[in-house]
Design a protein around this motif. Structure first.
Motif, PDB file in Angstrom:
ATOM      1  N   LYS A   1       2.340 -19.232  10.719  1.00 52.79           N
ATOM      2  CA  LYS A   1       2.085 -20.505  10.042  1.00 52.79           C
ATOM      3  C   LYS A   1       2.465 -20.424   8.564  1.00 52.79           C
ATOM      4  O   LYS A   1       3.106 -21.332   8.015  1.00 52.79           O
ATOM      5  CB  LYS A   1       0.610 -20.872  10.185  1.00 52.79           C
ATOM      6  CG  LYS A   1       0.244 -22.197   9.543  1.00 52.79           C
ATOM      7  CD  LYS A   1      -1.244 -22.496   9.728  1.00 52.79           C
ATOM      8  CE  LYS A   1      -1.622 -23.795   9.031  1.00 52.79           C
ATOM      9  NZ  LYS A   1      -3.072 -24.083   9.141  1.00 52.79           N
ATOM     10  N   ARG A   2       2.117 -19.319   7.903  1.00 52.65           N
ATOM     11  CA  ARG A   2       2.434 -19.169   6.479  1.00 52.65           C
ATOM     12  C   ARG A   2       3.938 -19.043   6.251  1.00 52.65           C
ATOM     13  O   ARG A   2       4.481 -19.582   5.282  1.00 52.65           O
ATOM     14  CB  ARG A   2       1.701 -17.961   5.895  1.00 52.65           C
ATOM     15  CG  ARG A   2       0.209 -18.192   5.766  1.00 52.65           C
ATOM     16  CD  ARG A   2      -0.482 -17.143   4.941  1.00 52.65           C
ATOM     17  NE  ARG A   2      -1.886 -17.479   4.751  1.00 52.65           N
ATOM     18  CZ  ARG A   2      -2.341 -18.290   3.821  1.00 52.65           C
ATOM     19  NH1 ARG A   2      -1.496 -18.858   2.970  1.00 52.65           N
ATOM     20  NH2 ARG A   2      -3.634 -18.543   3.720  1.00 52.65           N
ATOM     21  N   VAL A   3       4.632 -18.315   7.127  1.00 52.77           N
ATOM     22  CA  VAL A   3       6.080 -18.179   6.976  1.00 52.77           C
ATOM     23  C   VAL A   3       6.762 -19.539   7.152  1.00 52.77           C
ATOM     24  O   VAL A   3       7.690 -19.884   6.409  1.00 52.77           O
ATOM     25  CB  VAL A   3       6.634 -17.147   7.976  1.00 52.77           C
ATOM     26  CG1 VAL A   3       8.159 -17.181   8.001  1.00 52.77           C
ATOM     27  CG2 VAL A   3       6.149 -15.745   7.610  1.00 52.77           C
ATOM     28  N   ILE A   4       6.295 -20.323   8.119  1.00 49.63           N
ATOM     29  CA  ILE A   4       6.876 -21.658   8.337  1.00 49.63           C
ATOM     30  C   ILE A   4       6.670 -22.531   7.100  1.00 49.63           C
ATOM     31  O   ILE A   4       7.570 -23.271   6.679  1.00 49.63           O
ATOM     32  CB  ILE A   4       6.246 -22.314   9.579  1.00 49.63           C
ATOM     33  CG1 ILE A   4       6.725 -21.593  10.847  1.00 49.63           C
ATOM     34  CG2 ILE A   4       6.602 -23.805   9.654  1.00 49.63           C
ATOM     35  CD1 ILE A   4       6.015 -22.043  12.111  1.00 49.63           C
ATOM     36  N   GLU A   5       5.478 -22.433   6.510  1.00 49.68           N
ATOM     37  CA  GLU A   5       5.172 -23.265   5.333  1.00 49.68           C
ATOM     38  C   GLU A   5       5.916 -22.794   4.090  1.00 49.68           C
ATOM     39  O   GLU A   5       6.452 -23.614   3.334  1.00 49.68           O
ATOM     40  CB  GLU A   5       3.660 -23.241   5.071  1.00 49.68           C
ATOM     41  CG  GLU A   5       2.838 -23.978   6.121  1.00 49.68           C
ATOM     42  CD  GLU A   5       1.349 -23.823   5.891  1.00 49.68           C
ATOM     43  OE1 GLU A   5       0.965 -23.027   4.994  1.00 49.68           O
ATOM     44  OE2 GLU A   5       0.565 -24.492   6.589  1.00 49.68           O
ATOM     45  N   ASP A   6       5.963 -21.490   3.862  1.00 50.04           N
ATOM     46  CA  ASP A   6       6.503 -20.962   2.608  1.00 50.04           C
ATOM     47  C   ASP A   6       7.994 -20.633   2.678  1.00 50.04           C
ATOM     48  O   ASP A   6       8.689 -20.690   1.654  1.00 50.04           O
ATOM     49  CB  ASP A   6       5.732 -19.697   2.200  1.00 50.04           C
ATOM     50  CG  ASP A   6       4.263 -19.988   1.917  1.00 50.04           C
ATOM     51  OD1 ASP A   6       3.923 -21.159   1.692  1.00 50.04           O
ATOM     52  OD2 ASP A   6       3.459 -19.028   1.944  1.00 50.04           O
ATOM     53  N   TYR A   7       8.479 -20.264   3.868  1.00 50.49           N
ATOM     54  CA  TYR A   7       9.887 -19.857   4.000  1.00 50.49           C
ATOM     55  C   TYR A   7      10.497 -20.517   5.248  1.00 50.49           C
ATOM     56  O   TYR A   7      10.862 -19.835   6.207  1.00 50.49           O
ATOM     57  CB  TYR A   7       9.997 -18.333   4.103  1.00 50.49           C
ATOM     58  CG  TYR A   7       9.190 -17.592   3.052  1.00 50.49           C
ATOM     59  CD1 TYR A   7       9.634 -17.532   1.729  1.00 50.49           C
ATOM     60  CD2 TYR A   7       7.988 -16.957   3.373  1.00 50.49           C
ATOM     61  CE1 TYR A   7       8.902 -16.862   0.761  1.00 50.49           C
ATOM     62  CE2 TYR A   7       7.251 -16.289   2.410  1.00 50.49           C
ATOM     63  CZ  TYR A   7       7.705 -16.255   1.107  1.00 50.49           C
ATOM     64  OH  TYR A   7       6.975 -15.589   0.148  1.00 50.49           O
ATOM     65  N   PRO A   8      10.588 -21.840   5.266  1.00 47.98           N
ATOM     66  CA  PRO A   8      11.068 -22.532   6.470  1.00 47.98           C
ATOM     67  C   PRO A   8      12.487 -22.151   6.869  1.00 47.98           C
ATOM     68  O   PRO A   8      12.871 -22.315   8.029  1.00 47.98           O
ATOM     69  CB  PRO A   8      10.969 -24.011   6.082  1.00 47.98           C
ATOM     70  CG  PRO A   8      10.996 -24.015   4.587  1.00 47.98           C
ATOM     71  CD  PRO A   8      10.293 -22.764   4.160  1.00 47.98           C
ATOM     72  N   GLN A   9      13.275 -21.644   5.914  1.00 48.55           N
ATOM     73  CA  GLN A   9      14.654 -21.245   6.216  1.00 48.55           C
ATOM     74  C   GLN A   9      14.739 -19.875   6.869  1.00 48.55           C
ATOM     75  O   GLN A   9      15.823 -19.415   7.215  1.00 48.55           O
ATOM     76  CB  GLN A   9      15.505 -21.282   4.932  1.00 48.55           C
ATOM     77  CG  GLN A   9      15.246 -20.169   3.935  1.00 48.55           C
ATOM     78  CD  GLN A   9      14.055 -20.430   3.007  1.00 48.55           C
ATOM     79  OE1 GLN A   9      12.992 -20.865   3.435  1.00 48.55           O
ATOM     80  NE2 GLN A   9      14.249 -20.159   1.725  1.00 48.55           N
TER      81      GLN A   9
END
Length: 307
Positions: free
Chosen positions: A111-119
């Motif tokens: 969830k955090r990776v999707i929010e902070d680093y969507p690319q």
């Protein structure tokens, strides 16, 4: 000689089977077999011994496969360098994680990776430590979250956190009302363990080495049980079949009606969780971003490591 042919021989060496290798490469088996035969003729060497049940790599073939892995990794690095020029984090990150960490870290981490680093989408692989190390070596994974110790493979390591162990017991057990339990007190208990292959099993046996002698004889059926997952074992503990040792992050945040989780008395056994990657992996920014995302997770009860 082409990169495609090199991918095929690496796949056959890994799978030890032409059919499975073709499936992994998304081609038909005849296509893969013809390409490998062409490469063997070009090099004038025999790369594989074809047996009835399994394919084996010849000694010279093993050297060529290792070089092919290096060539494929360097070719992939060219693409990574080009992507980094536009966005250092652009592109999927192939992350491996062991079974006793994945269920408790991944939901918040993803969830955090999707929010902070969507690319930078995560491509996930849960497995045993030995399999993840092999996948790192062959370039199937970019990095992995593992628990030390594991064999020295020349990987780069970044510590993530130290995680204490706790004891899980049925709510009607004598341990249930205790504030702390010593490792010595577990000797007289029926211990439920993870099965062979789980590194956490080995770490628990370091805390309670006396249970290792039960794993291969009839007495072991009475004194210990080997389960396939921590969640299965916790359900069996709740039913009154024994006690177990669990990592802190696996302890539910809400009280459990049939289970009690009790801390160890000092010295508290712990495991160190690390992020591992090949030293030749070029996406340093992606590794740093993943580590930052792990540290941004709640991680209740563990000690974050920033060195």
């Amino acid at each position: 000689m082409t990169l495609t042919e090199l991918r095929y021989i690496v796949a056959v060496a890994r799978e030890r089977h032409f059919g499975r290798a073709a499936e992994a490469c998304h081609v038909s088996q005849p296509t893969l077999s013809v390409a490998i035969k062409k490469l063997e003729e070009e090099l004038d060497v025999k790369l594989f011994e074809r047996g009835a049940a399994e394919v084996s790599v010849t000694p010279l073939g093993a050297d060529i496969v290792r070089q092919a892995q290096s060539v494929l990794e360097q070719a992939s690095a060219i693409k990574d360098i080009a992507k980094r020029g536009k966005d250092p984090l652009a592109g999927a990150l192939r992350l491996g994680i062991i079974y006793t960490i994945g269920p408790y870290l991944l939901p918040e981490l993803v969830k955090r990776v999707i929010e902070d680093y969507p690319q930078m989408p995560l491509m996930l692989q849960e497995n045993f430590t030995v399999k993840l190390l092999e996948m790192l070596r062959t370039g199937e994974l970019d990095c992995a979250i593992l628990a030390e110790p594991f064999p020295d493979t020349g990987l780069a390591l970044a510590p993530l956190y130290d995680e204490p162990f706790m004891i899980a017991a049925p709510c009607n057990h004598a341990f249930a009302g205790r504030a702390q339990i010593t490792a010595e007190e577990l000797k007289s208990e029926t211990m439920l363990l993870l099965g062979a292959g789980h590194c956490f099993r080995d770490q628990v046996l370091e805390v309670c080495p006396e249970f290792s002698r039960f794993s291969s004889d009839a007495e072991g059926i009475r004194k210990s049980f080997e389960g396939s997952s921590l969640e299965t074992i916790k359900h069996m503990v709740a039913s009154g079949m024994g006690v177990t040792v669990v990592p802190t992050l696996s302890v539910p945040k809400e009280p459990q009606p049939h289970l009690r989780f009790i801390p160890f008395a000092a010295p508290v056994p712990t495991r160190r969780v690390v992020l591992a990657w090949r030293r030749t992996f070029t996406r340093f920014e992606a590794i740093a971003a993943l580590r930052n995302a792990v540290h941004a997770c709640s991680l209740d009860g563990v000690t974050r490591l920033n060195t």
